[in-house]
Each structure stands twice: as structure tokens, then as C-alpha cells.
Design an enzyme around this catalytic site. Structure first.
Site, short mmCIF file in Angstrom:
data_model
loop_
_atom_site.label_atom_id
_atom_site.label_comp_id
_atom_site.label_asym_id
_atom_site.label_seq_id
_atom_site.Cartn_x
_atom_site.Cartn_y
_atom_site.Cartn_z
N THR A 153 -13.05 15.84 -19.69
CA THR A 153 -14.50 15.61 -19.76
C THR A 153 -15.33 16.88 -19.94
OG1 THR A 153 -16.36 14.80 -18.42
CG2 THR A 153 -14.52 15.71 -17.22
N ASP A 154 -16.52 16.70 -20.50
CA ASP A 154 -17.51 17.78 -20.58
C ASP A 154 -18.01 18.18 -19.19
OD1 ASP A 154 -18.66 15.21 -20.37
OD2 ASP A 154 -20.56 15.85 -21.26
N ASP A 166 0.15 2.19 -11.63
CA ASP A 166 -0.85 3.03 -10.93
C ASP A 166 -0.38 4.47 -11.09
OD1 ASP A 166 -2.27 4.55 -9.13
OD2 ASP A 166 -2.19 3.06 -7.52
N THR A 181 -13.79 6.90 -13.21
CA THR A 181 -14.94 7.39 -13.99
C THR A 181 -16.30 7.11 -13.33
OG1 THR A 181 -14.91 5.33 -15.27
CG2 THR A 181 -13.74 7.22 -16.23
N ALA A 212 -8.45 6.68 -15.72
CA ALA A 212 -9.24 7.65 -14.96
C ALA A 212 -10.12 6.92 -13.97
CB ALA A 212 -10.12 8.47 -15.91
N LYS A 216 -11.37 15.99 -12.41
CA LYS A 216 -10.86 16.04 -13.79
C LYS A 216 -10.33 17.44 -14.10
CE LYS A 216 -11.02 13.21 -16.61
NZ LYS A 216 -10.03 12.16 -16.98
N TRP A 246 -19.83 11.43 -22.81
CA TRP A 246 -20.81 10.34 -23.00
C TRP A 246 -20.20 9.17 -23.78
CZ3 TRP A 246 -26.53 12.17 -23.98
CH2 TRP A 246 -26.86 13.20 -23.09
N TYR A 259 -16.45 14.31 -9.50
CA TYR A 259 -15.72 13.78 -10.67
C TYR A 259 -15.24 14.93 -11.55
CZ TYR A 259 -15.25 11.83 -15.41
OH TYR A 259 -14.80 11.51 -16.67
N GLY A 277 -9.54 -0.07 -20.05
CA GLY A 277 -10.79 0.68 -20.04
C GLY A 277 -11.39 0.73 -21.45
N1 LIG Z 1 -16.94 7.22 -19.83
C1 LIG Z 1 -17.43 8.42 -20.13
O1 LIG Z 1 -18.63 8.59 -20.37
C2 LIG Z 1 -16.50 9.60 -20.23
C3 LIG Z 1 -17.05 10.87 -20.49
C4 LIG Z 1 -16.19 11.96 -20.59
C5 LIG Z 1 -14.83 11.80 -20.44
N2 LIG Z 1 -14.33 10.56 -20.18
C6 LIG Z 1 -12.88 10.42 -20.01
O2 LIG Z 1 -12.40 9.59 -21.05
C7 LIG Z 1 -11.27 8.84 -20.58
C8 LIG Z 1 -11.46 7.37 -20.87
O3 LIG Z 1 -12.65 6.96 -20.21
P1 LIG Z 1 -13.17 5.45 -20.27
O4 LIG Z 1 -14.64 5.51 -20.39
O5 LIG Z 1 -12.35 4.67 -21.24
O6 LIG Z 1 -12.82 5.01 -18.78
P2 LIG Z 1 -12.89 3.55 -18.15
O7 LIG Z 1 -13.52 2.59 -19.10
O8 LIG Z 1 -13.47 3.71 -16.79
O9 LIG Z 1 -11.35 3.15 -18.03
C9 LIG Z 1 -10.50 3.79 -17.14
C10 LIG Z 1 -9.34 2.84 -16.88
O10 LIG Z 1 -8.45 3.49 -15.96
C11 LIG Z 1 -8.03 2.50 -15.03
N3 LIG Z 1 -7.56 3.11 -13.78
C12 LIG Z 1 -8.29 3.52 -12.72
N4 LIG Z 1 -7.47 3.99 -11.77
C13 LIG Z 1 -6.21 3.89 -12.23
C14 LIG Z 1 -4.93 4.20 -11.71
N5 LIG Z 1 -4.77 4.71 -10.49
N6 LIG Z 1 -3.83 3.96 -12.48
C15 LIG Z 1 -3.96 3.42 -13.71
N7 LIG Z 1 -5.15 3.08 -14.25
C16 LIG Z 1 -6.25 3.32 -13.53
C17 LIG Z 1 -9.26 1.64 -14.81
O11 LIG Z 1 -8.88 0.41 -14.23
P3 LIG Z 1 -9.91 -0.31 -13.22
O12 LIG Z 1 -11.09 -0.70 -14.06
O13 LIG Z 1 -9.09 -1.44 -12.72
O14 LIG Z 1 -10.27 0.70 -12.18
C18 LIG Z 1 -9.77 1.51 -16.25
O15 LIG Z 1 -9.14 0.44 -16.91
C19 LIG Z 1 -11.13 9.20 -19.09
O16 LIG Z 1 -10.19 10.22 -18.94
C20 LIG Z 1 -12.50 9.73 -18.72
O17 LIG Z 1 -12.44 10.62 -17.63
C21 LIG Z 1 -15.13 9.45 -20.08
#
Ligand SMILES: NC(=O)c1ccc[n+]([C@@H]2O[C@H](COP(=O)([O-])OP(=O)(O)OC[C@H]3O[C@@H](n4cnc5c(N)ncnc54)[C@H](OP(=O)(O)O)[C@@H]3O)[C@@H](O)[C@H]2O)c1
Length: 296
Positions: A105-106, A40, A66, A64, A133, A154, A129, A12
């Protein structure tokens, strides 16, 4: 001896930035990057086997679900990954005395504020979502009270799909674009967040809830305007595109989003490190994209 880190969600945005930073660190961490295909997190037996085999000192959970809008119609999947997953990790990590760093997350907040949210402010998610979380946070607090939970917001990176990359694509294709101006938050570069996670690895006494975003405040419209200005100056956008400020009501989405989700990050600045303004971080990320390293 170097610390052994088990990383989930390694493909991710945050996971990729963590892998890159660990590979550049002068201090050698022993990193086991895993993603859904090899670990997983919603499957307890896989979590147990991975932890037993690798025996990490620290687990960073960057995995996550997301897809904020999709979660409205796939709550079971969202809860399996965002609630059951952290619960599994928390149970096994607590039993084996392993430090756990988890990202939240926010979107646990309802957005009805006009001053930055503090870590102990009341939570009330307004979409699936956010609910999933929050359930993940609660499971961790219950089963592994010494874990560290970092709420962020974000998030964007040169890796994966995100607002910045989508904007560049749209700005190159269209002459006009409406962007929401009545949702306020803080754009956060996954690279700096990754550095904060690694700082936390070295400060295991920091536990409980923290907030981390880059510095500053923006609407999605401000963020898009900055992408346009910097992206154009770097030659990533080669098209005239007029940006129009629109309201949330003009752009209905399946999931509701908080209108104000700026978070108070004072404690994490003190404990883990300084923050750059989001526009400076954006500039750095766009320069990386211009350098041609953004295709992953
Ligand atoms: N993105 C945002 O804007 C945002 C905002 C606030 C908080 N966050 C938090 O920040 C953290 C990192 O976010 P990110 O943007 O890096 O997320 P991301 O790019 O969506 O990456 C999440 C990763 O988790 C993997 N995943 C999904 N289901 C899984 C499972 N069951 N077991 C193991 N891996 C799994 C996904 O794989 P697949 O691609 O194969 O599904 C992906 O590689 C998360 O906790 C997210 O909730 C993100």
C-alpha cells in the site's frame, strides 16, 4: 503447460477481479481461489497444507485486513493478517521455490512529500494499517527476496465495498456532501491491477518492490466529483447533490492518512503494461455497474 496459481483473498475486490480475468484469459491458468474460510493466511499449518496439496507455480496474495480505521483498535488482527500472513506465505513459497506476488500500500509512506514517492523512498507509516502492511513487506523481503511486492493505492471495483459505491449511495440520499480535498493520491481500479498481477505471473524475473496505480492525480474531492458527473450521466445517480471541499481537520477519523501518497510507477509501466487515466478507468467501472453486474 498452464501455470498453477494459488490465489488468497479471492472474494475481495482484487481477488474477484483476478478470478474474472483468469476465467476470460485465452491462456488457461489453473487457478485455485481461496478465501479466509478455506485458507486463513495467518495460520501457518493451513498455508503449508494448501501449498503442499496444490503445488502452485505462483501465489498471488490478495488477502489483507483493509479496515484502516478499525485497525487502530484491532492491531493484533491487522498484524496477524498483514504481517504474519505474508511471512507464512513467504517462508513456504521460498522453501518450495514458488514465485510470490504480494500487494502492499501507499500507506507505508508518511505523506510528507510533494513529488511522487519512489520505491526506495523512506517508509514511515502513520497508522496501524500502514505499519502492519510494512511489516508484511519486510517479512517477505527477509524470507523470500525473489518475491514481487506491488504497492497500490485507493483501490475500487464493482465488487465489494469502496469509496465509489459509498459515494453513489450518499449522493442519491443527500442534497449536500463534504469530501476531503487535502489528501492527494491516485484512484486505482482493481481490474487493471488484476491484469498487472497476471502480467507479473508471466514475468517471474521481475522481483522486489514496484508501484502500481492508474495514471493521474486526484484529491478525494476530485474523485467524488468525477463519480457524481459520470454517475449522473449514466443514470446511477438521480439526485442533485452539492459537493463541498472540506479539510482532513473537518472530518476526523481514528486513523491518520497521508496527505500526499501519489506513487512513481515508471518501472511497472515499463515491465508490466500501460496505465489508463483514473477517470477513464472510473468511467469503465461505472458503465459495468450500470450494466447491472455490480451486485457481488
Ligand atoms: N482497498 C484499498 O483502497 C487498498 C489500497 C492500497 C492497497 N491495498 C491492498 O490491495 C490488496 C487488495 O485489497 P482489496 O481492496 O482487494 O481488499 P479487500 O477487498 O478488503 O479483500 C481482502 C480479502 O482478504 C480476505 N482476508 C482477510 N483476512 C484474511 C485471512 N486471514 N486469510 C485469508 N484471507 C483473508 C478478506 O476476507 P473477509 O472479507 O472475509 O475478511 C477479503 O476477501 C490488499 O493487499 C490491500 O492491502 C488496498
Amino acid at each position: 503447460m498452464s501455470k498453477r496459481i494459488l490465489l488468497t483473498g479471492a472474494q475481495g475486490q482484487l481477488g474477484s477481479e483476478l478470478r474474472r480475468r483468469v476465467s476470460m484469459m485465452p491462456i488457461p491458468y489453473e487457478l485455485l481461489p481461496t478465501d479466509q474460510a478455506d485458507l486463513d493466511i495467518s495460520d501457518m499449518s493451513q498455508v503449508e497444507s494448501a501449498i503442499t496439496a496444490f503445488k502452485p507455480d505462483v501465489i498471488i496474495n490478495a488477502a489483507a485486513y483493509t479496515a484502516v480505521d478499525k485497525a487502530e483498535t484491532e492491531p493484533d488482527v491487522a498484524f496477524a493478517v498483514n504481517a504474519k500472513g505474508p511471512e507464512n506465505l513467504a517462508k513456504v513459497a521460498a522453501d518450495a521455490d514458488i514465485h510470490l506476488i504480494h500487494i502492499s500500500t501507499d500507506y507505508v509512506f508518511n505523506g510528507q512529500h510533494c513529488t511522487p514517492w519512489k520505491v526506495n523512498d523512506p517508509v514511515e507509516p502513520i497508522n496501524v494499517y500502514g505499519e502492519s502492511k510494512l511489516a508484511g513487506e519486510q517479512a517477505i523481503q527477509r524470507y523470500h527476496p525473489d518475491a514481487l511486492i506491488i504497492r497500490t493505492a485507493w483501490v475500487y471495483s464493482r465488487y465489494g465495498n469502496n469509496f465509489v459505491k459509498t459515494m453513489i449511495e450518499l449522493m442519491n440520499a443527500r442534497s449536500e456532501l463534504g469530501v476531503i480535498s487535502d489528501q492527494i493520491g491516485t484512484p486505482t481500479h482493481a481490474g487493471r491491477l488484476a491484469e498487472i498481477c497476471l502480467s507479473a505471473v508471466d514475468h517471474p524475473s521481475c522481483k522486489g518492490l514496484y508501484h502500481w496505480t492508474d495514471a493521474g492525480v486526484a484529491s478525494w474531492y476530485d474523485f467524488a466529483q468525477a463519480v457524481y458527473e459520470i454517475g449522473s450521466s449514466l443514470g446511477l445517480i438521480n439526485n442533485y447533490c452539492q459537493l463541498n471541499a472540506i479539510t482532513t481537520a473537518d472530518y476526523p477519523t481514528p486513523a491518520q492518512r497521508p496527505s500526499f501518497s501519489v506513487m512513481d510507477c515508471q518501472q511497472s509501466r515499463r515491465d508490466f503494461g500501460f496505465a489508463r487515466h483514473w477517470r477513464e478507468q472510473l468511467n469503465m467501472m461505472l458503465q459495468e455497474l450500470q450494466g447491472g453486474s455490480g451486485s457481488e
